[in-house]
Design a protein around this motif. Sequence first.
Motif, PDB file in Angstrom:
ATOM      1  N   GLY A 173       0.822  -1.208   0.000  1.00 22.15           N
ATOM      2  CA  GLY A 173       0.000   0.000   0.000  1.00 22.15           C
ATOM      3  C   GLY A 173       0.854   1.255   0.000  1.00 22.15           C
ATOM      4  O   GLY A 173       0.554   2.233  -0.698  1.00 22.15           O
TER       5      GLY A 173
ATOM      6  N   GLU B 100       0.861   4.042  -2.994  1.00 20.84           N
ATOM      7  CA  GLU B 100       0.553   5.443  -2.691  1.00 20.84           C
ATOM      8  C   GLU B 100       1.681   6.363  -3.156  1.00 20.84           C
ATOM      9  O   GLU B 100       1.442   7.431  -3.722  1.00 20.84           O
ATOM     10  CB  GLU B 100       0.297   5.610  -1.193  1.00 20.84           C
TER      11      GLU B 100
ATOM     12  N   ASP C 216       4.052  -6.422  -1.723  1.00 15.81           N
ATOM     13  CA  ASP C 216       2.935  -6.812  -0.871  1.00 15.81           C
ATOM     14  C   ASP C 216       3.251  -8.148  -0.193  1.00 15.81           C
ATOM     15  O   ASP C 216       4.388  -8.620  -0.241  1.00 15.81           O
ATOM     16  CB  ASP C 216       1.626  -6.856  -1.662  1.00 15.81           C
TER      17      ASP C 216
END
Length: 122
Positions: A17, A21, A57
């Motif tokens: 994440g 971003e 991830d």
Amino acid sequence: MQKIAINRCFGSFGLSGKAAEMLRSRWSDCPKYLDDLSRDNDHLVSIVEELGDEAGDLLSELLIVEIPDGVDWQIESYDGIEWVAEAHRTWPTRRKKCTGLRSSKAVLGIVEASADKEMGYE
């Protein structure tokens, strides 16, 4: 040298994440889907280099690979583990009279010699 981001563990290439971003904040034209992003994209490469182990991830362990400039490359993989290979031409190969049924039986280990003879695989 060209820099390319790849996944080095079983799973798939994916961004954390935090990395996703950062990518969106640094690149106004960032594609919506990761599959639409070239692995040699400067923004992607710099984020993976900056974040290190935190770039991937849960199913990824991202690595930057450097290859000589001018090499026509492609990413190849097995069970999610990726490597960079020089692009070349490849054609599918198959045996004469190959059927899915025979292949399935071979995987299960129940192909008998008589079945091979009937199907012309002597």
